[in-house]
Design a protein around this motif. Structure first.
Motif, PDB file in Angstrom:
ATOM      1  N   ILE A   1      -5.113   7.103   0.697  1.00 35.04           N
ATOM      2  CA  ILE A   1      -4.732   7.803   1.926  1.00 35.04           C
ATOM      3  C   ILE A   1      -3.221   8.024   1.964  1.00 35.04           C
ATOM      4  N   ALA A   2      -2.459   7.018   1.564  1.00 31.16           N
ATOM      5  CA  ALA A   2      -0.998   7.157   1.519  1.00 31.16           C
ATOM      6  C   ALA A   2      -0.591   8.220   0.499  1.00 31.16           C
ATOM      7  N   GLY A   3      -1.234   8.224  -0.657  1.00 34.72           N
ATOM      8  CA  GLY A   3      -0.944   9.235  -1.670  1.00 34.72           C
ATOM      9  C   GLY A   3      -1.326  10.631  -1.215  1.00 34.72           C
ATOM     10  N   TYR A   4      -2.406  10.730  -0.445  1.00 33.80           N
ATOM     11  CA  TYR A   4      -2.864  12.027   0.075  1.00 33.80           C
ATOM     12  C   TYR A   4      -1.812  12.655   0.976  1.00 33.80           C
ATOM     13  N   LEU A   5      -1.161  11.830   1.795  1.00 28.48           N
ATOM     14  CA  LEU A   5      -0.138  12.356   2.700  1.00 28.48           C
ATOM     15  C   LEU A   5       1.195  12.620   2.001  1.00 28.48           C
ATOM     16  N   SER A   6       1.460  11.900   0.921  1.00 26.72           N
ATOM     17  CA  SER A   6       2.784  11.999   0.305  1.00 26.72           C
ATOM     18  C   SER A   6       2.866  13.016  -0.827  1.00 26.72           C
TER      19      SER A   6
ATOM     20  N   SER B   1       4.001   8.419   3.192  1.00 27.15           N
ATOM     21  CA  SER B   1       3.203   7.383   2.545  1.00 27.15           C
ATOM     22  C   SER B   1       3.047   6.166   3.443  1.00 27.15           C
ATOM     23  N   LEU B   2       4.112   5.799   4.139  1.00 28.12           N
ATOM     24  CA  LEU B   2       4.042   4.680   5.082  1.00 28.12           C
ATOM     25  C   LEU B   2       3.068   4.989   6.211  1.00 28.12           C
ATOM     26  N   VAL B   3       3.125   6.210   6.724  1.00 32.74           N
ATOM     27  CA  VAL B   3       2.187   6.615   7.772  1.00 32.74           C
ATOM     28  C   VAL B   3       0.751   6.537   7.249  1.00 32.74           C
ATOM     29  N   GLY B   4       0.544   6.996   6.022  1.00 33.63           N
ATOM     30  CA  GLY B   4      -0.783   6.946   5.429  1.00 33.63           C
ATOM     31  C   GLY B   4      -1.288   5.525   5.256  1.00 33.63           C
TER      32      GLY B   4
ATOM     33  N   ALA C   1       0.833  -1.204   0.000  1.00 37.79           N
ATOM     34  CA  ALA C   1       0.000   0.000   0.000  1.00 37.79           C
ATOM     35  C   ALA C   1       0.868   1.254   0.000  1.00 37.79           C
ATOM     36  N   THR C   2       1.997   1.193   0.716  1.00 41.56           N
ATOM     37  CA  THR C   2       2.918   2.331   0.743  1.00 41.56           C
ATOM     38  C   THR C   2       3.459   2.627  -0.646  1.00 41.56           C
ATOM     39  N   PHE C   3       3.821   1.585  -1.380  1.00 44.75           N
ATOM     40  CA  PHE C   3       4.379   1.771  -2.720  1.00 44.75           C
ATOM     41  C   PHE C   3       3.353   2.409  -3.659  1.00 44.75           C
ATOM     42  N   TYR C   4       2.139   1.878  -3.669  1.00 43.09           N
ATOM     43  CA  TYR C   4       1.107   2.437  -4.556  1.00 43.09           C
ATOM     44  C   TYR C   4       0.797   3.887  -4.175  1.00 43.09           C
TER      45      TYR C   4
ATOM     46  N   ILE D   1      -0.451   2.927   7.068  1.00 44.77           N
ATOM     47  CA  ILE D   1      -0.757   2.393   8.395  1.00 44.77           C
ATOM     48  C   ILE D   1      -2.076   2.966   8.911  1.00 44.77           C
ATOM     49  N   VAL D   2      -2.258   4.277   8.758  1.00 41.68           N
ATOM     50  CA  VAL D   2      -3.513   4.908   9.177  1.00 41.68           C
ATOM     51  C   VAL D   2      -4.679   4.355   8.369  1.00 41.68           C
ATOM     52  N   GLY D   3      -4.444   4.102   7.082  1.00 39.78           N
ATOM     53  CA  GLY D   3      -5.502   3.577   6.222  1.00 39.78           C
ATOM     54  C   GLY D   3      -5.954   2.177   6.596  1.00 39.78           C
ATOM     55  N   GLU D   4      -5.102   1.443   7.306  1.00 45.63           N
ATOM     56  CA  GLU D   4      -5.480   0.089   7.718  1.00 45.63           C
ATOM     57  C   GLU D   4      -6.426   0.083   8.912  1.00 45.63           C
TER      58      GLU D   4
END
Length: 289
Positions: free
Chosen positions: A160-165, A222-225, A93-96, A227-230
């Protein structure tokens, strides 16, 4: 040695504070158990018991290290209790999300730099978007993606990860694309360079140091996003889901081990981005400092 000593000093200071906090926070339970048994434990016995509680309020560093080692090395990668297994779920998920953040951030930065109208309209909204708490936005993204027929949990986590990154990429790329001074721009105009040629020959190469600097921030975000998204998606796999399970079932060791596994994963991702930056700089003929 001059570089390692300050780092070790900080590490030892953190460990000392952590052990002291574990003793103080876990002491009440030990004293309560002793009072019920009608005994008076010595200081050494209290210290020993506070350092080995199975469900401590604040686990000691060696307890977290043991749980982390067990989750990484002692469990099969395919096991649902393996932190490596959960790490790969979160990494996907972080990569995407990271790729999505790069694409959106770079695209918006190009529009803002090349268009005055886009600068006046897009940049304020991009700044405002970062004032929305992601924990409040995440459930809304989950509901919307489900309503649109996205059956996979990967889609809302990646969004969500993309939103933060995307934001650090956007800000750094805007700064980088605008970094050439007026003299350089005037020189290209003197040679009759078009706006497109100015962008590809001057603005884009000048922005690369800013771009790679932003990637180190973006990959961590992105990693934080991810994790939060899970957390609101009902995921049962991933480091975020593992933290949530540890919290719900009163297993602080699981929660802390997952937290440190996420920190290790973030460090590895930043290291990979740094390696890519060095390769790109070498290909561009940049001499190491």
């Amino acid at each position: 040695m001059n570089r390692i000593f300050p780092i070790l000093t900080v590490v030892f200071a953190i460990l000392a504070i952590w052990y002291a906090g574990s003793f103080l926070m876990n002491r009440a339970w030990v004293m309560d158990q002793a009072a019920r048994a009608g005994t008076e434990p010595s200081v050494s016995e209290v210290f020993r018991d506070t350092m080995n509680q199975p469900r401590a309020k604040l686990p000691a560093p060696h307890q977290v290290a043991a749980e982390l080692y067990d989750g990484i090395f002692d469990k099969k990668i395919t096991s649902k209790r393996s932190l490596v297994y959960h790490g790969f779920i979160t990494l996907e998920a972080t990569f995407y999300g990271f790729v999505l953040g790069i694409v959106v951030g770079v695209a918006l930065a190009v529009l803002i730099v090349l268009s005055r109208a886009a600068d006046l309209t897009l940049m304020p909204w991009a700044i405002i978007s970062q004032t929305i708490p992601v924990v409040a936005l995440a459930p809304m993204i989950v509901v919307l993606t489900n309503a649109m027929g996205a059956g996979s949990l990967m889609v809302p986590k990646a969004i969500i990860a993309g939103y933060l990154s995307f934001f650090p990429v956007l800000v750094s790329m805007v700064k980088g694309l605008r970094s050439p001074d007026q003299m350089q721009l005037d020189l290209l105009r003197t040679y009759g360079a078009s706006q497109s040629q100015t962008f590809w020959k001057l603005r884009l190469p000048a922005s690369l140091p800013y771009f790679f600097a932003s990637l180190k921030i973006a990959v961590a975000a992105s990693l934080v996003g991810a994790i939060v998204g899970e957390l609101p998606t009902g995921a049962i796999a991933g480091l975020g889901a593992r933290m949530l399970i540890g919290s719900q079932f009163g297993e602080p060791m699981i929660m802390w081990a997952s937290l440190f596994a996420a920190a290790i994963l973030a460090a590895l991702l930043i290291w990979v981005v740094g390696g890519v930056e060095k390769v790109a700089a070498r290909l561009m003929g940049v001499r190491p400092a």
